[in-house]
Design a protein around this motif. Structure first.
Motif, short mmCIF file in Angstrom:
data_model
loop_
_atom_site.label_atom_id
_atom_site.label_comp_id
_atom_site.label_asym_id
_atom_site.label_seq_id
_atom_site.Cartn_x
_atom_site.Cartn_y
_atom_site.Cartn_z
N ARG A 1 12.04 5.83 -11.67
CA ARG A 1 11.63 7.03 -10.94
C ARG A 1 11.55 6.82 -9.43
O ARG A 1 11.62 7.75 -8.66
N THR A 2 11.31 5.58 -9.05
CA THR A 2 11.03 5.32 -7.63
C THR A 2 12.13 4.53 -6.93
O THR A 2 12.14 4.44 -5.70
N GLY A 3 13.03 3.95 -7.71
CA GLY A 3 14.07 3.12 -7.10
C GLY A 3 13.55 1.75 -6.68
O GLY A 3 14.20 1.04 -5.92
N ILE B 1 0.82 -1.21 0.00
CA ILE B 1 0.00 0.00 0.00
C ILE B 1 0.86 1.26 0.00
O ILE B 1 0.62 2.19 -0.79
N THR B 2 1.90 1.29 0.83
CA THR B 2 2.74 2.49 0.85
C THR B 2 3.44 2.66 -0.50
O THR B 2 3.61 3.78 -0.97
N ARG B 3 3.81 1.54 -1.12
CA ARG B 3 4.45 1.67 -2.43
C ARG B 3 3.47 2.14 -3.50
O ARG B 3 3.82 2.92 -4.38
N ASN C 1 2.51 8.94 -7.12
CA ASN C 1 3.25 10.19 -7.27
C ASN C 1 4.13 10.19 -8.51
O ASN C 1 4.22 11.19 -9.23
N VAL D 1 12.35 4.77 2.55
CA VAL D 1 11.27 4.41 3.46
C VAL D 1 9.93 4.48 2.76
O VAL D 1 9.68 5.40 2.02
N ALA E 1 1.24 4.27 -3.17
CA ALA E 1 1.22 5.73 -3.06
C ALA E 1 2.44 6.33 -3.75
O ALA E 1 2.37 7.40 -4.36
N ILE E 2 3.56 5.63 -3.67
CA ILE E 2 4.78 6.10 -4.33
C ILE E 2 4.63 6.02 -5.85
O ILE E 2 5.01 6.93 -6.57
#
Lengths: 220, 220
Positions: free
Chosen positions: A42-44, A13-15, A21, A220, A17-18
């Motif tokens: 873009r996100t690594g 879930i947190t990813r 963006n 993180v 959101a990444i």
DNA sequence: TAGATTGTTAATCGATTAACAATC
DNA sequence: TAGATTGTTAATCGATTAACAATC
């Protein structure tokens, strides 16, 4: 690692959101279609993991082609609840956290701050121009939650008041709590809770700096 | 999951900071000695994991007895670098992030803010009473880092400026970066970096709220 | 000594990555 | 059709937990 009730890892879930963006950025850059490898750059984050995360919710891409940026972004927004607006009451730390509101994306788009309440008397009556709200005494907490039909409570008070403020928010009727204090708070099983421990995350930096050889990057 | 250069899991470090806070609380409550199970109760973390985390750094307890609260707390502080003070320059988000400073423990004790710089002209010259500092134009970034011998840079600007501000901080000589924007920034290998993505963590809450049945608690 | 809890090892569990079949 | 990339399965890797020997 912890999972959501439906068996999907919290980290997924947190990813998500990444990714959201990153996709928004891509859209601004005029990219219509993207590959998992592009989002990875873009996100690594490993493209394989990106595809895996998405696959929990369905197939959003086209084999051999990639993903339509806007389509994928809207789906992720839907999954994350960005298309629903949650009225939010903030308790404590009036000025600080909340001017945060002027900086896009520090809060998800679904958080609408409808009241700010503080335990510190000195802040009462202070007007917050970005929010169009005045900081109120904590006594108004319950009435504000009810009148404004708030569903989210942000707890940003001193640690010793965290649990009692949380209880008040739950009693007043919120269904989700974001706890910015460094103490663990307890809520009933039917209330969603997210602990945000900035100090704990920043301690990684302090740790790295004190080692003879500074460490590699952390995400993180 | 990512590790520090010395092979210790990043998550161990963030938990160490959580133990530190719990121990501080215990000390205030007048507890001299504690068990791993006590720390577990306060933090919601499995006692076995607590002992494992500590064991990376040595044996701090006494078998059959437990841990001396003050002794353990001081050791964890030492490990986390809390006994060294790192001068810190904050870039952007002048007022918000920083009144944060008045709220104990939102920053680790080792962070000392020595300058605040903002890209937004409107904020220049604003005095921050808690910090005793005046917000300066971003042009002063490099000279402030050098003059004040800052080792940490906090990046809290708009996403599109995150990378260039990071570059400037690195060139000016900081050795650690805390990135509060939601974009990934890149730094040389010898610079420590911590990404703090509040929006991403809060999206868990948004996700939970939009599901028919709100989910279980999450701990970060 | 008996009772207790640490520090550590082994077992489990879960998350990430690699590989590939499906298919556009 | 040939080339490419997704979605998914299998393999790997790492983190958490359980169990226990060491020992206060």
């Amino acid at each position: 690692m912890l999972k959501t009730k439906d068996g999907i890892p919290k980290l997924t879930i947190t990813r998500l959101a990444i990714y959201y963006n990153a996709l928004k950025k891509m859209l601004e850059d005029g990219e219509d279609v993207c590959l998992s490898i592009d989002v990875g750059k873009r996100t690594g984050i490993n493209p394989s993991l990106i595809r895996k995360d998405l696959s929990y919710f369905g197939g959003f891409g086209t084999k051999g082609v990639g993903y339509k940026v806007e389509f994928l972004m809207e789906w992720i927004g839907e999954i994350l609840g960005y298309n629903t607006v949650w009225n939010t009451v903030v308790v404590g730390m009036g000025i600080p956290l909340l001017s945060i509101n002027c900086y896009q994306n520090l809060l998800p788009p679904s958080f609408r701050i409808v009241a700010v309440v503080d335990t510190n008397e000195q802040n009462h009556g202070v007007f917050l121009p970005e929010l169009g709200l005045t900081i109120e005494p904590v006594q108004n907490l319950e009435s504000e939650v009810r009148n404004k039909q708030a569903r989210i409570g942000v707890v940003a008070v001193l640690p010793e008041k965290a649990q009692s403020v949380t209880n008040q928010l739950v009693i007043a009727g919120v269904t989700g709590i974001a706890n910015f204090t460094q103490v663990q708070v307890v809520v009933p099983d039917n209330i969603a809770l997210t602990q945000i421990n900035t100090g704990s995350l920043l301690s990684q930096l302090s740790y790295d700096l004190v080692r003879p050889m500074p460490a590699l990057r952390s995400i993180v």
